[in-house]
Scaffold this motif. Structure first.
Motif, PDB file in Angstrom:
ATOM      1  N   CYS A 104     -89.233  36.730  55.049  1.00 55.65           N
ATOM      2  CA  CYS A 104     -89.173  36.393  53.624  1.00 55.65           C
ATOM      3  C   CYS A 104     -89.815  35.029  53.396  1.00 55.65           C
ATOM      4  O   CYS A 104     -89.341  34.031  53.939  1.00 55.65           O
ATOM      5  N   GLY A 107     -89.600  33.304  50.765  1.00 54.19           N
ATOM      6  CA  GLY A 107     -88.930  32.683  49.621  1.00 54.19           C
ATOM      7  C   GLY A 107     -88.614  31.209  49.818  1.00 54.19           C
ATOM      8  O   GLY A 107     -88.485  30.460  48.860  1.00 54.19           O
ATOM      9  N   CYS A 108     -88.441  30.770  51.068  1.00 54.08           N
ATOM     10  CA  CYS A 108     -88.311  29.339  51.361  1.00 54.08           C
ATOM     11  C   CYS A 108     -88.751  29.129  52.795  1.00 54.08           C
ATOM     12  O   CYS A 108     -89.079  30.083  53.499  1.00 54.08           O
ATOM     13  N   CYS A 153     -87.264  28.692  55.437  1.00 51.44           N
ATOM     14  CA  CYS A 153     -86.466  29.290  56.521  1.00 51.44           C
ATOM     15  C   CYS A 153     -87.188  30.510  57.080  1.00 51.44           C
ATOM     16  O   CYS A 153     -86.969  30.889  58.224  1.00 51.44           O
ATOM     17  N   LEU A 154     -88.015  31.146  56.273  1.00 49.43           N
ATOM     18  CA  LEU A 154     -88.776  32.338  56.674  1.00 49.43           C
ATOM     19  C   LEU A 154     -87.911  33.340  57.442  1.00 49.43           C
ATOM     20  O   LEU A 154     -88.316  33.810  58.522  1.00 49.43           O
ATOM     21  N   CYS A 155     -86.741  33.660  56.902  1.00 41.70           N
ATOM     22  CA  CYS A 155     -85.825  34.597  57.573  1.00 41.70           C
ATOM     23  C   CYS A 155     -86.565  35.904  57.863  1.00 41.70           C
ATOM     24  O   CYS A 155     -87.160  36.491  56.950  1.00 41.70           O
ATOM     25  N   VAL A 208     -84.989  40.545  56.998  1.00 42.57           N
ATOM     26  CA  VAL A 208     -84.750  41.109  55.661  1.00 42.57           C
ATOM     27  C   VAL A 208     -85.157  42.587  55.638  1.00 42.57           C
ATOM     28  O   VAL A 208     -86.166  42.973  56.219  1.00 42.57           O
ATOM     29  N   PHE A 241     -82.391  44.445  48.462  1.00 43.40           N
ATOM     30  CA  PHE A 241     -82.803  43.328  49.320  1.00 43.40           C
ATOM     31  C   PHE A 241     -81.583  42.959  50.151  1.00 43.40           C
ATOM     32  O   PHE A 241     -80.547  42.588  49.616  1.00 43.40           O
ATOM     33  N   CYS A 266     -79.627  37.350  49.292  1.00 40.32           N
ATOM     34  CA  CYS A 266     -80.164  36.007  49.046  1.00 40.32           C
ATOM     35  C   CYS A 266     -80.916  36.065  47.726  1.00 40.32           C
ATOM     36  O   CYS A 266     -81.969  36.694  47.633  1.00 40.32           O
ATOM     37  N   LEU A 291     -82.526  33.839  46.060  1.00 38.96           N
ATOM     38  CA  LEU A 291     -83.839  33.177  46.036  1.00 38.96           C
ATOM     39  C   LEU A 291     -84.913  34.090  46.638  1.00 38.96           C
ATOM     40  O   LEU A 291     -86.001  34.263  46.085  1.00 38.96           O
ATOM     41  N   GLY A 292     -84.594  34.697  47.773  1.00 37.72           N
ATOM     42  CA  GLY A 292     -85.552  35.575  48.435  1.00 37.72           C
ATOM     43  C   GLY A 292     -85.827  36.820  47.608  1.00 37.72           C
ATOM     44  O   GLY A 292     -86.981  37.233  47.427  1.00 37.72           O
ATOM     45  N   HIS A 306     -82.356  26.324  50.329  1.00 37.72           N
ATOM     46  CA  HIS A 306     -82.514  27.157  51.540  1.00 37.72           C
ATOM     47  C   HIS A 306     -81.203  27.919  51.741  1.00 37.72           C
ATOM     48  O   HIS A 306     -80.392  27.561  52.618  1.00 37.72           O
ATOM     49  N   PRO A 307     -80.968  28.957  50.927  1.00 37.57           N
ATOM     50  CA  PRO A 307     -79.614  29.549  50.846  1.00 37.57           C
ATOM     51  C   PRO A 307     -79.056  30.073  52.168  1.00 37.57           C
ATOM     52  O   PRO A 307     -77.854  30.018  52.389  1.00 37.57           O
ATOM     53  N   ARG A 308     -79.897  30.554  53.097  1.00 42.89           N
ATOM     54  CA  ARG A 308     -79.354  31.140  54.338  1.00 42.89           C
ATOM     55  C   ARG A 308     -79.542  30.207  55.545  1.00 42.89           C
ATOM     56  O   ARG A 308     -79.309  30.622  56.683  1.00 42.89           O
TER      57      ARG A 308
HETATM   58  S1  SF4 Z   1     -83.004  31.668  52.888  1.00 43.12           S
HETATM   59 FE1  SF4 Z   1     -83.351  33.311  51.418  1.00 43.12          FE
HETATM   60  S2  SF4 Z   1     -85.235  32.678  50.353  1.00 43.12           S
HETATM   61 FE2  SF4 Z   1     -85.135  31.500  52.230  1.00 43.12          FE
HETATM   62  S3  SF4 Z   1     -86.313  32.711  53.695  1.00 43.12           S
HETATM   63 FE3  SF4 Z   1     -84.146  33.268  53.954  1.00 43.12          FE
HETATM   64  S4  SF4 Z   1     -83.899  35.107  52.680  1.00 43.12           S
HETATM   65 FE4  SF4 Z   1     -85.795  34.092  52.007  1.00 43.12          FE
END
Ligand code: SF4
Length: 438
Positions: free
Chosen positions: A10, A12-13, A15-17, A20, A32, A36, A38-39, A153-155
């Motif tokens: 992702c 979205g920030c 963190c590039l989780c 997902v 999703f 998250c 934001l993502g 950076h929610p996660r």
């Molecule tokens: S914290 Fe959320 S927005 Fe950021 S990379 Fe992870 S899933 Fe995406």
């Protein structure tokens, strides 16, 4: 038709989780996971059913016509500027640098408006740093300085930091002490994650007093008597000295370059960050301690990396003499435009134009502009040429860099006929090479 793609990174920030799972039903994003906002919002924003377009002065044209027109504009320019890049990915950034080298442009990234001072501090004093995996597995003390991870950076807490269970931190949150340091007016409201997990200790800092706070910590560490130091600051230093492995994540609250109101502010962001990095380095005399920037949305770390490996410098690079020259404040986009030096601007992503000074924005409106941007992104001016390009991580594969500079391969869970930044920039470069006969 329902399509489900697992293990999607992702963007979205920073963190590039990469865990997902996205579910699309007839092209619409319907699920999703894991949660998250934001993502999810990032994927919803760009998953728009609009056709691929190219425009010259607001009129729809073919991509080939727009490419030729852009190449001709660039060939006529004396001092072109290429700016943006952080909402692209490695292939697009690499193509932008190749084009800048060919035409002798100034090339700058959005870092010049955000973490530029941190980069300058790292260049000046170095950085003892780590990957997020190291933090997850080892850190028993985590400090957030000038950042609000629950929002940006929610996660981050769940995957890498405060709540994560690692090899030497098997109990997650209870194995770690978490400290939040920041602006006295806001820091008590800051949380570690969207569920509202609170830090163990909150240390408010008066606005503009980060440097003094860090200087007191450094003096206390050296054994100097500092009568002004508060009890909470002394306690923080004891935690730092006594931990097995400490990490400080820092954000724009300490590094912010400046907010523009027509005149550049005297920013000391780079001095604040240099002081923090020196403290971290000095702590390694008594324990293991690291620092890590909380980079924001987009592949801003990737843009730094690509510019570094191709020009030796991370942002604000002038290639007009045929070799790279680096000077933040001189060759950074806001200043090049504000001085009315550039006679053409090519933007790879125009989302940060709103943060330029009034004079820079006015000049941008008065010169030819070529904009490559994602579907549905509003612009505050009508560019001379506009391309709608595919979104890396949604329509196109590519590489993006996590906040710890670990490269992650992006997937393309949605098929599209959008050309990529790399495709458009390489075609413009090829056309210029043909015209120049080389
Ligand atoms: S914290 Fe959320 S927005 Fe950021 S990379 Fe992870 S899933 Fe995406």
């Amino acid at each position: 038709m329902t399509e489900r793609t697992a293990n999607v990174p992702c963007p979205g920030c920073a963190c590039l989780c990469d865990d997902v799972t996205l579910t699309f039903d007839n092209g619409e994003l319907v699920n999703f996971e894991p949660r998250c906002e934001l993502g999810e919002q990032w994927f919803r924003n760009y998953n728009q059913a609009i056709p691929s377009t190219a425009e010259i002065k607001g009129q729809t044209v073919t991509i080939e016509e727009a490419v030729r027109f852009s190449a001709d504009l660039l060939l006529k320019a004396d001092y072109p500027l290429i700016y943006g890049l952080s909402r692209s990915a490695t292939p697009g950034q690499r193509a932008a640098v190749a084009l800048a080298e060919r035409i002798g442009a100034v090339i700058d990234t959005t870092a010049s408006l955000c973490h530029g001072p941190s980069i300058m501090a790292i260049q000046e004093v170095g950085e003892v740093t780590c990957t997020l995996g190291e933090v997850r597995n080892r850190a028993d003390l985590i400090i957030f300085w000038g950042c609000h991870p629950a929002e940006s950076h929610p996660r981050h807490a769940e995957r890498y930091a405060s709540l994560a269970r690692g090899k030497y931190t098997p109990n997650g949150r209870t194995d770690r002490t978490v400290v939040m340091v920041g602006d006295a007016k806001q820091v008590h409201q800051w949380r570690l994650d969207p569920a509202g997990t609170e830090p163990d200790i909150v240390i408010p800092v008066e606005a503009g007093k980060d440097f003094e706070t860090l200087a007191m910590l450094r003096m206390l560490l050296q054994g100097v008597a500092v009568p002004e130091a508060s009890d909470e600051l002394r306690r923080l230093l004891e935690l730092m000295r006594g931990c097995r492995y400490g990490t400080v994540f820092f954000g724009l609250g300490i590094a912010e370059t400046s907010m523009w109101d027509g005149q550049p502010h005297q920013s000391i962001g780079h001095i604040n960050v240099a002081s923090l990095l020196k403290l971290v380095a000095e702590l390694n005399a008594v324990t293991r301690f690291t620092a890590r920037r909380m980079r924001l949305q987009g592949d801003v770390s990737g843009a730094d990396n690509v510019l570094c490996w191709q020009t030796s410098y991370p942002f604000g690079v002038d290639l007009s003499r045929g070799y790279p020259r680096y000077n933040p404040g001189e060759f950074t986009a806001n200043e090049v435009l504000g001085r009315r030096d550039a006679d053409l601007c090519l933007l790879v992503g125009a989302e940060t134009v709103q943060y330029f000074s009034e004079s820079a924005r006015n000049h941008l409106r008065s010169i030819p502009t070529i904009v490559l941007d994602y579907p549905g992104v509003p612009l505050e001016f009508t560019p001379t040429v506009r391309f709608t390009t595919g979104v890396y991580g949604l329509h196109a594969v590519g590489t993006a860099y996590r906040m710890d500079n670990v490269p992650i391969m992006l997937k393309a869970p949605r098929k599209s006929d959008f050309p990529t930044d790399e495709h458009i920039l390489s075609d413009i470069l090829d056309h210029i090479a043909q015209v120049q006969g080389k």
